[in-house]
Scaffold this active site. Sequence first.
Site, mmCIF file in Angstrom:
data_model
loop_
_atom_site.group_PDB
_atom_site.id
_atom_site.type_symbol
_atom_site.label_atom_id
_atom_site.label_comp_id
_atom_site.label_asym_id
_atom_site.label_seq_id
_atom_site.Cartn_x
_atom_site.Cartn_y
_atom_site.Cartn_z
ATOM 1 N N ASP A 82 0.860 -1.202 0.000
ATOM 2 C CA ASP A 82 0.000 0.000 0.000
ATOM 3 C C ASP A 82 0.885 1.236 0.000
ATOM 4 O OD1 ASP A 82 0.281 -1.243 2.910
ATOM 5 O OD2 ASP A 82 0.418 0.922 3.096
ATOM 6 N N ASP A 137 1.384 4.318 2.121
ATOM 7 C CA ASP A 137 0.943 4.692 3.460
ATOM 8 C C ASP A 137 0.042 5.933 3.341
ATOM 9 O OD1 ASP A 137 1.061 3.924 6.178
ATOM 10 O OD2 ASP A 137 2.387 5.607 6.610
HETATM 11 N N1 LIG Z 1 1.331 1.184 5.744
HETATM 12 C C1 LIG Z 1 1.848 0.305 6.589
HETATM 13 N N2 LIG Z 1 2.316 0.696 7.798
HETATM 14 C C2 LIG Z 1 2.858 -0.203 8.648
HETATM 15 N N3 LIG Z 1 2.960 -1.505 8.392
HETATM 16 C C3 LIG Z 1 2.519 -1.949 7.209
HETATM 17 N N4 LIG Z 1 2.505 -3.166 6.674
HETATM 18 C C4 LIG Z 1 1.944 -3.085 5.459
HETATM 19 N N5 LIG Z 1 1.584 -1.808 5.195
HETATM 20 C C5 LIG Z 1 1.938 -1.067 6.266
#
Ligand SMILES: Nc1ncnc2[nH]cnc12
Length: 294
Positions: free
Chosen positions: A212, A214
Amino acid sequence: MAESARPVVGIIGGSGVYDLDGLTDKEWRTVESPWGQPSDQLLFATLDGMPVVFLPRHGRGHPLSPSSINYRANIDALKRAGVTEILSVSAVGSLREDLEPGTFVLVDQFIDRTFAREKSFFGQGCVAHVSVAHPVCGRLGGHLLDAATETGIRLVEGGTYLAMEGLQFSTKAESKLYRSWGCDVIGMTNMPEAKLAREAELCYASVAMVTDFDCWHPDHDHVTVEQVVKVLLSNADKARSLVKAAIPRLKDREAACEKGCHHALDHAIITAPESRDPTLVAKLDAVAGRALRS
Ligand SMILES: Nc1ncnc2[nH]cnc12
Ligand SMILES: CSC[C@H]1O[C@H](OP(=O)(O)O)[C@H](O)[C@@H]1O
């Protein structure tokens, strides 16, 4: 154990990677550790005639959160199982526009923002300070890069992994802060795992699978587990292929890692032999026996 000419590769599987296919002679075995309960039994197996040991980081079925994983027990149990090098696979969020979901990153640096975990095997009664300036083994990383070329999997070389405590994902302000620090990906598990692997004189390399953007990203206001799992499921096979292609490359490697991983404790233990706590020394037998006895 550390000088063994025979590599035994340990694989720590993260979210979505709870086993490895294509292995033979598979057997799940309990490995006791004086540091507590490892995340699960360890899967002892063979790949191309090489011994491998697999451990699902969160346990099969994912019962363990990043904060409740006993990282010390995991690393100690892997070392007791004879492991000499660790390949870690992890899901991460991206902090960079050009690291899109589905991208694989060979992490080479970390910023450790975790605060509720046991981070060292050492302490009162036996103090040691290892260097983690280069927390990832260059030799092992090199094999992963070669494996990526062989399998046609794009693996971005190098990246800084921000390790957060969780369990919640970041706030937007935190996410922007980590970007301003120059971090590339974010996750919740590679610290203190990498530090402990170094203390245990094991080579460690981490493949981060971007699941993703963040929450800093204008098009991704929230991170959701649903999103993460969807990307994970479509990429876990690729991660497995990468790891499986890297392992045979270790077959004829020199026994002692030329990057120094297998001798990380050579000049690190500062407590005089006569001042060491025998109980702690006994507990340290698997991770630091080589250095403590030399
Ligand atoms: N955005 C994210 N923040 C922390 N851990 C994750 N693991 C997968 N995506 C994450
Ligand atoms: C399921 S999303 C959050 C979860 O995934 C990552 O774990 P791992 O590194 O074991 O793949 C992340 O760090 C969180 O623990």
